[in-house]
Design a protein around this motif. Structure first.
Motif, PDB file in Angstrom:
ATOM      1  N   ASN A 193      52.961  50.148 -45.068  1.00 47.33           N
ATOM      2  CA  ASN A 193      53.157  51.327 -45.909  1.00 47.33           C
ATOM      3  C   ASN A 193      54.375  52.079 -45.379  1.00 47.33           C
ATOM      4  O   ASN A 193      55.119  51.567 -44.531  1.00 47.33           O
ATOM      5  N   VAL A 194      54.591  53.291 -45.834  1.00 46.15           N
ATOM      6  CA  VAL A 194      55.778  54.045 -45.414  1.00 46.15           C
ATOM      7  C   VAL A 194      55.765  54.278 -43.906  1.00 46.15           C
ATOM      8  O   VAL A 194      56.779  54.100 -43.217  1.00 46.15           O
ATOM      9  N   ASP A 195      54.613  54.669 -43.358  1.00 45.38           N
ATOM     10  CA  ASP A 195      54.517  54.940 -41.931  1.00 45.38           C
ATOM     11  C   ASP A 195      54.812  53.682 -41.107  1.00 45.38           C
ATOM     12  O   ASP A 195      55.507  53.736 -40.087  1.00 45.38           O
ATOM     13  N   HIS A 196      54.309  52.546 -41.564  1.00 50.15           N
ATOM     14  CA  HIS A 196      54.567  51.286 -40.867  1.00 50.15           C
ATOM     15  C   HIS A 196      56.048  50.917 -40.935  1.00 50.15           C
ATOM     16  O   HIS A 196      56.604  50.379 -39.973  1.00 50.15           O
ATOM     17  N   LEU A 197      56.680  51.180 -42.064  1.00 51.43           N
ATOM     18  CA  LEU A 197      58.098  50.846 -42.211  1.00 51.43           C
ATOM     19  C   LEU A 197      58.957  51.687 -41.271  1.00 51.43           C
ATOM     20  O   LEU A 197      59.934  51.198 -40.694  1.00 51.43           O
ATOM     21  N   ILE A 198      58.572  52.949 -41.092  1.00 53.04           N
ATOM     22  CA  ILE A 198      59.277  53.801 -40.129  1.00 53.04           C
ATOM     23  C   ILE A 198      59.092  53.245 -38.720  1.00 53.04           C
ATOM     24  O   ILE A 198      60.045  53.165 -37.933  1.00 53.04           O
ATOM     25  N   ARG A 199      57.870  52.846 -38.392  1.00 48.05           N
ATOM     26  CA  ARG A 199      57.604  52.236 -37.082  1.00 48.05           C
ATOM     27  C   ARG A 199      58.421  50.952 -36.922  1.00 48.05           C
ATOM     28  O   ARG A 199      58.948  50.664 -35.847  1.00 48.05           O
ATOM     29  N   TYR A 200      58.513  50.191 -37.992  1.00 48.32           N
ATOM     30  CA  TYR A 200      59.286  48.945 -37.982  1.00 48.32           C
ATOM     31  C   TYR A 200      60.749  49.214 -37.626  1.00 48.32           C
ATOM     32  O   TYR A 200      61.379  48.472 -36.870  1.00 48.32           O
ATOM     33  N   CYS A 201      61.299  50.283 -38.156  1.00 51.26           N
ATOM     34  CA  CYS A 201      62.692  50.635 -37.874  1.00 51.26           C
ATOM     35  C   CYS A 201      62.882  51.137 -36.446  1.00 51.26           C
ATOM     36  O   CYS A 201      63.924  50.893 -35.831  1.00 51.26           O
ATOM     37  N   ASP A 202      61.874  51.816 -35.906  1.00 51.87           N
ATOM     38  CA  ASP A 202      62.004  52.460 -34.603  1.00 51.87           C
ATOM     39  C   ASP A 202      61.652  51.569 -33.425  1.00 51.87           C
ATOM     40  O   ASP A 202      62.134  51.790 -32.309  1.00 51.87           O
ATOM     41  N   ASP A 203      60.785  50.579 -33.641  1.00 57.81           N
ATOM     42  CA  ASP A 203      60.136  49.879 -32.536  1.00 57.81           C
ATOM     43  C   ASP A 203      60.419  48.377 -32.587  1.00 57.81           C
ATOM     44  O   ASP A 203      59.915  47.669 -33.463  1.00 57.81           O
ATOM     45  N   GLU A 204      61.208  47.895 -31.646  1.00 59.73           N
ATOM     46  CA  GLU A 204      61.561  46.481 -31.623  1.00 59.73           C
ATOM     47  C   GLU A 204      60.342  45.587 -31.431  1.00 59.73           C
ATOM     48  O   GLU A 204      60.253  44.506 -32.018  1.00 59.73           O
ATOM     49  N   SER A 205      59.384  46.026 -30.624  1.00 61.25           N
ATOM     50  CA  SER A 205      58.192  45.215 -30.390  1.00 61.25           C
ATOM     51  C   SER A 205      57.350  45.089 -31.656  1.00 61.25           C
ATOM     52  O   SER A 205      56.728  44.047 -31.896  1.00 61.25           O
ATOM     53  N   PHE A 206      57.348  46.129 -32.476  1.00 68.86           N
ATOM     54  CA  PHE A 206      56.615  46.073 -33.743  1.00 68.86           C
ATOM     55  C   PHE A 206      57.302  45.119 -34.711  1.00 68.86           C
ATOM     56  O   PHE A 206      56.646  44.372 -35.428  1.00 68.86           O
ATOM     57  N   ARG A 207      58.624  45.121 -34.709  1.00 67.67           N
ATOM     58  CA  ARG A 207      59.359  44.173 -35.553  1.00 67.67           C
ATOM     59  C   ARG A 207      59.036  42.729 -35.158  1.00 67.67           C
ATOM     60  O   ARG A 207      58.953  41.839 -36.014  1.00 67.67           O
ATOM     61  N   ALA A 208      58.837  42.504 -33.869  1.00 64.68           N
ATOM     62  CA  ALA A 208      58.487  41.163 -33.398  1.00 64.68           C
ATOM     63  C   ALA A 208      57.131  40.724 -33.936  1.00 64.68           C
ATOM     64  O   ALA A 208      56.925  39.544 -34.259  1.00 64.68           O
TER      65      ALA A 208
END
Length: 245
Positions: A30-45
């Motif tokens: 969702n929007v909150d997850h997408l923001i986390r995705y942009c901020d957090d390299e480990s989450f992108r992994a």
């Protein structure tokens, strides 16, 4: 941001055919997850290893349509969970539920006529306790192969746990990161009216219900998405093809 452009019906069909020979996990940003995705390299992994990435947000769909001219289909985790339990799952399918309470698990079994639902309730904050994580992993793996494993652990704990299952390579079946979906299905939380959901305003209903917990997320953190979208490029992944085809 790479994702699969499925709507609810389209991905419910995929999930119905996935089977129990392989393992994959589903994330629903969702929007909150997408923001986390942009901020957090480990989450992108964690997202890079996901088998399926589905847009959970009607608000995001509307904003992306206006800002980028992209048609972003919506498949919310809550709607998907209800669709699978009510229309796809058979009574004797092996299912796993991690998170929520034993009372909620019993409620689900009774409501949907589930005879093989296995439930595990890890302690709060378990993801930072290696022994607790190991116990939870072994429980899920002991139920394998399963048709579906529902992780109701909240973000990012559920994505971290789903990835650990993938790393170990023992579990077989489709695992879904579903957040608060079970709370809605068991009436622990009230979901926004359908018309409000369709307007992309479900967040406002949740905010009114729980302003202390959600005000920062929706009113301070959330608006960052409008700035971040300038630099986000969306790429659609290829549709999944069943081995039967």
């Amino acid at each position: 941001m790479r994702l699969h452009n499925y709507d609810l019906t389209g991905f419910a069909d995929v999930a119905a055919e996935f089977g129990s020979d392989d393992y994959a996990y589903v994330v629903t940003p969702n929007v909150d997850h997408l923001i986390r995705y942009c901020d957090d390299e480990s989450f992108r992994a964690l997202y890079a290893e996901a088998g399926f990435i589905l847009n959970d947000s009607r608000l995001l769909s509307r904003v992306v349509s206006v800002a980028k001219g992209i048609k972003l289909r919506v498949c919310t985790g809550s709607d998907l969970t209800e669709r699978l339990l009510s229309q796809v799952v058979k009574a004797d399918d092996r299912l796993v539920l991690v998170g929520t309470t034993s009372a909620q698990a019993e409620h689900l079994s009774h409501r949907f006529g589930l005879s093989s639902l296995k439930h595990f309730q890890p302690p709060m904050g378990f993801i930072d306790d290696p022994e607790a994580v190991e116990a939870c992993l072994r429980f899920v793996e002991a139920q394998s192969p399963f048709r579906f494993c529902f992780l109701a652990l909240g973000c990012p704990q559920q994505e971290v746990f789903a990835h650990k299952l993938r790393e170990r390579g023992i579990a077989r079946g489709l695992t879904l990161c579903i957040g608060a979906s079970i709370d809605y299905l068991t009436n622990v939380e009230k979901r926004a009216p359908h018309w409000l959901q369709m307007m992309g305003m479900e967040w406002s209903f949740r905010l009114i219900q729980n302003p202390r917990r959600l005000a920062k997320r929706y009113l301070i953190r959330g608006p960052r998405i409008f700035l971040l979208l300038r630099s986000i490029k969306f790429e659609f992944l290829k549709p999944w093809i069943s081995r039967l085809h």
